[in-house]
Design an enzyme around this catalytic site. Structure first.
Site, short mmCIF file in Angstrom:
data_model
loop_
_atom_site.label_atom_id
_atom_site.label_comp_id
_atom_site.label_asym_id
_atom_site.label_seq_id
_atom_site.Cartn_x
_atom_site.Cartn_y
_atom_site.Cartn_z
N LYS A 104 -1.75 7.06 49.56
CA LYS A 104 -2.09 6.17 48.45
C LYS A 104 -3.22 6.81 47.67
O LYS A 104 -4.02 7.55 48.23
CB LYS A 104 -2.58 4.82 48.99
CG LYS A 104 -2.47 3.69 48.00
CD LYS A 104 -1.08 3.15 48.02
CE LYS A 104 -0.85 1.95 47.17
NZ LYS A 104 0.40 1.28 47.56
N1 GLU Z 1 3.19 1.23 45.08
C1 GLU Z 1 4.42 0.85 45.71
C2 GLU Z 1 4.17 0.40 47.14
O1 GLU Z 1 3.09 -0.05 47.48
C3 GLU Z 1 5.48 1.91 45.57
C4 GLU Z 1 5.14 3.24 46.17
C5 GLU Z 1 6.13 4.34 45.82
O2 GLU Z 1 7.12 4.09 45.17
O3 GLU Z 1 5.86 5.47 46.25
O4 GLU Z 1 5.04 0.37 47.96
#
Ligand code: GLU
Length: 412
Positions: A104
């Site tokens: 993240k």
């Molecule tokens: N931000 C989204 C999540 O928390 C999608 C992450 C992604 O597609 O890599 O799952």
């Protein structure tokens, strides 16, 4: 001292690790992030001043494939929060059976306060500063809170300047730049598929089922729209500036238009105004927190009246609240299962980019349905008919899969 979000998520991890009997060294390795990067993000503001923001990218675990996870632009995005969210991505991708690890990113900023030009410069500088860590086979960012397809377009462009045209370096891009059809609605659509399966299992009649949704951003909007289309009564929706309640059902399309025109929900005439807090405590059958983390805590858990909660946001319920709700037999389907639709379609986008091929939207939605409902079945089977909660089952499956590959690779 209250637990940090990362410690909170690790309480869920520890419970799974205990149950799986993981040895201590392996547990440490799975719990802690493999790599963390802190960067400064200086931005020349429109008025000529330079502001320096804090940026992060946490790569939590890369055993099962390239690191994968969104980038969040939010004032609360600090290292602890980004760590927590990165670890959730590790368990989420494993549970969904995607060939990815978990990561993240974040920048501590309120994007609403920046002009488009400032946001463009901030995104490019952040990308340059984490560029040596990302790549189509290394780490693939995507949108999250406060970021969107435009942010991904800037990231892809900035990365491409020194690495050549690389659409597979980010997902959630504009369709014109190699984004996948169906990615925008994917998380909300996934939520709607899970709701319809659990409704069948619980024999809920959609036309009599009242659903309250906290959050009217990308996830909340699509969840509300698709759930309404499936015949449920969406009695309440709230956004950052408050919400609306209508016992007969909110007209989601007109609320969407209202938000589009005014920038928020307040002033919407199709329902009575309610606060975000009131929404959580409303008399309803299904509650869907689809905004930020830690909204249901030990302070308000006893006030929640829904008997079913679908976590469309990441970590909306603290472990203390989780326990209180479990004691009251409220059924909670966890974030790593319910909101996996986004990363599942991110995976489809990435494969389309690598193959330089495009899928029809219908195929994307069908494959999404198949993938998320497979996870749902696996979680349901693992609960052993209610012996453990869906959250415990989800974490156990995710942790077990990652632990297995860590051992196969010969790390420990
Ligand atoms: N931000 C989204 C999540 O928390 C999608 C992450 C992604 O597609 O890599 O799952």
């Amino acid at each position: 001292m209250p637990n940090s979000v990362f410690e909170e998520v690790n309480l869920f991890f520890d419970a799974a690790a205990d149950r799986l009997g993981l040895e201590d060294g392996l547990r440490q390795m799975l719990k802690r992030p493999w790599r963390e990067l802190l960067v400064q993000v200086p931005v020349r503001m429109d008025d000529g001043r330079v502001n320096v923001f804090n940026g992060f990218r946490v790569q939590h675990n890369g055993a099962r494939g390239p690191y994968k996870g969104g980038v969040r632009f939010h004032p609360n995005a600090d290292l602890e929060e980004v760590r927590a969210l990165a670890s959730l991505m590790t368990w989420k991708t494993a549970l969904a059976g995607l060939p990815y690890g978990g990561a993240k990113g974040g920048v501590q900023v309120d994007p609403g306060q920046l002009s488009t030009g400032e946001l463009n410069r901030l995104t490019r500088r952040y990308t340059q500063n984490i560029e040596h860590l990302i790549g189509p086979n290394r780490d693939i960012p995507a949108p999250d809170l406060g970021t969107n397809a435009q942010t991904m377009a800037w990231m892809m462009d900035a990365y491409g300047l020194s690495n050549g045209h690389s659409p597979a370096v980010v997902t959630g891009k504009p369709v014109e730049m190699g984004g996948s059809l169906g990615r925008q609605s994917a998380t909300g659509r996934g939520v709607s598929y899970v709701l319809s399966s659990v409704s069948e299992d619980l024999k809920l009649d959609p036309s009599k089922t009242r659903v309250a949704i906290q959050g009217f951003g990308n996830v909340g909007f699509w969840a509300a729209k698709l759930i309404e289309e499936m015949g449920y009564i969406v009695t309440a929706v709230s956004g950052v500036d408050g919400g609306a309640y209508n016992s007969k059902g909110i007209d989601v399309k007109s609320l969407g238009e209202h938000q589009e025109n005014t920038g928020g929900i307040s002033g919407f005439t199709g329902g009575e105004p309610i606060s975000n807090q009131e929404l959580l405590e409303l008399e309803c059958d299904v509650l869907i927190p689809a905004a930020i983390d830690n909204v249901i805590t030990e302070d308000n858990a006893s006030l929640v009246q829904a008997s079913l909660i679908l976590e469309a946001a990441n970590h909306p319920i603290t472990p203390e609240a989780d326990q209180l709700l479990n004691e009251r037999k409220v059924l909670i389907l966890p974030d790593i299962l319910v909101n996996a639709g986004g990363v599942i379609v991110s995976y489809f986008e990435w494969t389309q980019n690598l193959q330089e091929f495009r899928w029809e939207e219908e195929r994307v939605n069908q494959e999404l349905k198949k993938t998320i409902l497979r996870s749902y079945q696996e979680v349901r089977d693992r609960t052993g008919g209610g012996l453990i909660t869906p959250r415990s089952a989800s974490f156990q499956i995710g942790v077990e899969r990652v632990a297995h590959v860590v051992q196969l690779r010969g790390f420990v």
